[in-house]
Scaffold this active site. Sequence first.
Site, short mmCIF file in Angstrom:
data_model
loop_
_atom_site.label_atom_id
_atom_site.label_comp_id
_atom_site.label_asym_id
_atom_site.label_seq_id
_atom_site.Cartn_x
_atom_site.Cartn_y
_atom_site.Cartn_z
N ASN A 73 0.88 -1.16 0.00
CA ASN A 73 0.00 0.00 0.00
C ASN A 73 0.92 1.22 0.00
O ASN A 73 1.41 1.63 1.05
CB ASN A 73 -0.91 0.00 1.23
CG ASN A 73 -1.84 1.21 1.23
OD1 ASN A 73 -1.69 2.12 0.43
ND2 ASN A 73 -2.80 1.20 2.14
N ALA A 76 -0.02 7.71 -0.64
CA ALA A 76 -0.11 8.75 -1.68
C ALA A 76 0.88 8.52 -2.82
O ALA A 76 0.66 9.00 -3.94
CB ALA A 76 0.10 10.12 -1.06
N ASP A 86 8.79 1.11 -10.97
CA ASP A 86 9.99 0.52 -11.56
C ASP A 86 10.65 -0.49 -10.62
O ASP A 86 11.18 -1.51 -11.07
CB ASP A 86 11.01 1.61 -11.93
CG ASP A 86 10.60 2.36 -13.20
OD1 ASP A 86 9.67 1.92 -13.89
OD2 ASP A 86 11.23 3.40 -13.49
N GLU A 97 -1.48 -4.90 -4.85
CA GLU A 97 -1.71 -3.52 -4.40
C GLU A 97 -2.94 -3.50 -3.49
O GLU A 97 -3.99 -4.05 -3.86
CB GLU A 97 -1.97 -2.65 -5.63
CG GLU A 97 -2.37 -1.22 -5.34
CD GLU A 97 -2.88 -0.48 -6.60
OE1 GLU A 97 -3.25 -1.17 -7.59
OE2 GLU A 97 -2.91 0.75 -6.56
N ILE A 100 -6.86 0.72 1.68
CA ILE A 100 -7.87 0.54 2.73
C ILE A 100 -9.19 1.18 2.30
O ILE A 100 -10.26 0.61 2.49
CB ILE A 100 -7.34 1.18 4.04
CG1 ILE A 100 -6.09 0.42 4.52
CG2 ILE A 100 -8.42 1.21 5.11
CD1 ILE A 100 -5.32 1.11 5.62
N ARG A 106 -13.08 8.21 -4.77
CA ARG A 106 -12.55 9.43 -4.16
C ARG A 106 -12.09 10.43 -5.24
O ARG A 106 -12.56 10.37 -6.37
CB ARG A 106 -11.46 9.05 -3.17
CG ARG A 106 -12.01 8.15 -2.04
CD ARG A 106 -10.95 7.80 -1.02
NE ARG A 106 -10.48 8.99 -0.32
CZ ARG A 106 -9.39 8.99 0.46
NH1 ARG A 106 -8.70 7.87 0.62
NH2 ARG A 106 -9.01 10.10 1.06
N ARG A 110 -6.69 10.54 -7.19
CA ARG A 110 -6.46 9.18 -6.66
C ARG A 110 -6.80 8.10 -7.69
O ARG A 110 -6.72 6.91 -7.41
CB ARG A 110 -7.27 8.95 -5.38
CG ARG A 110 -6.79 9.79 -4.22
CD ARG A 110 -7.55 9.47 -2.93
NE ARG A 110 -7.58 10.65 -2.09
CZ ARG A 110 -6.61 11.00 -1.23
NH1 ARG A 110 -5.56 10.23 -1.09
NH2 ARG A 110 -6.70 12.10 -0.52
C1 DQA Z 1 -4.61 4.83 0.56
C2 DQA Z 1 -5.29 5.73 -0.47
C3 DQA Z 1 -4.35 6.82 -0.93
O1 DQA Z 1 -4.99 7.65 -1.88
C4 DQA Z 1 -3.93 7.67 0.24
O2 DQA Z 1 -3.02 8.67 -0.16
C5 DQA Z 1 -3.40 6.87 1.38
C6 DQA Z 1 -4.06 5.61 1.72
C7 DQA Z 1 -5.56 3.77 1.11
O3 DQA Z 1 -5.08 2.85 1.77
O4 DQA Z 1 -6.77 3.86 0.93
O5 DQA Z 1 -2.47 7.27 2.06
O6 DQA Z 1 -3.55 4.14 -0.09
#
Ligand code: DQA
Length: 144
Positions: A73, A76, A86, A97, A100, A106, A110
């Site tokens: 995860n 951002a 890469d 990937e 949460i 959103r 994103r």
């Molecule tokens: C995130 C979603 C991303 O957009 C965000 O910047 C996060 C958490 C998530 O787990 O939902 O930091 O990766």
Amino acid sequence: MKILVINGPNLNMLGIREPDHYGKETYADLLAKIQNHCQAKGIEVEVYQSNHEGDLVDAIQKAYGTADGIVINPGAYTHTSIAILDAVKSVSIPTVEVHISKVEEREDFRQISYVRLACVKTITGHGTDGYLEAIDYLAEGMKK
Ligand code: DQA
């Protein structure tokens, strides 16, 4: 079978940051949840978190030759980092990937995920259970 779970920036703030998006479980709760799950399934797991892009790249590179699967995860950095993409491509380790929150519902910024291009699967919006689903997916694939 060894799985490396990598969390990017601000995921150490779970439980404090934006609970409407990320829930009330803390980062320590997430670690315990992952460790208990893996112990019950006989999976060796290492969990790593960093707020720094280069450190995440280093962690992915270090997995080469040591980990059989990666759950990532990137926080951002999902939406900005070609370096993380890469790195995942470089090591050729099956990578899932996880987000949460339900990122697809959103903000526009994103909607781009660079790392996704190198991942075998993406799980979004299942809260922290998404990490366990990702681990199980990789573990199933390794049995075959
Ligand atoms: C995130 C979603 C991303 O957009 C965000 O910047 C996060 C958490 C998530 O787990 O939902 O930091 O990766």
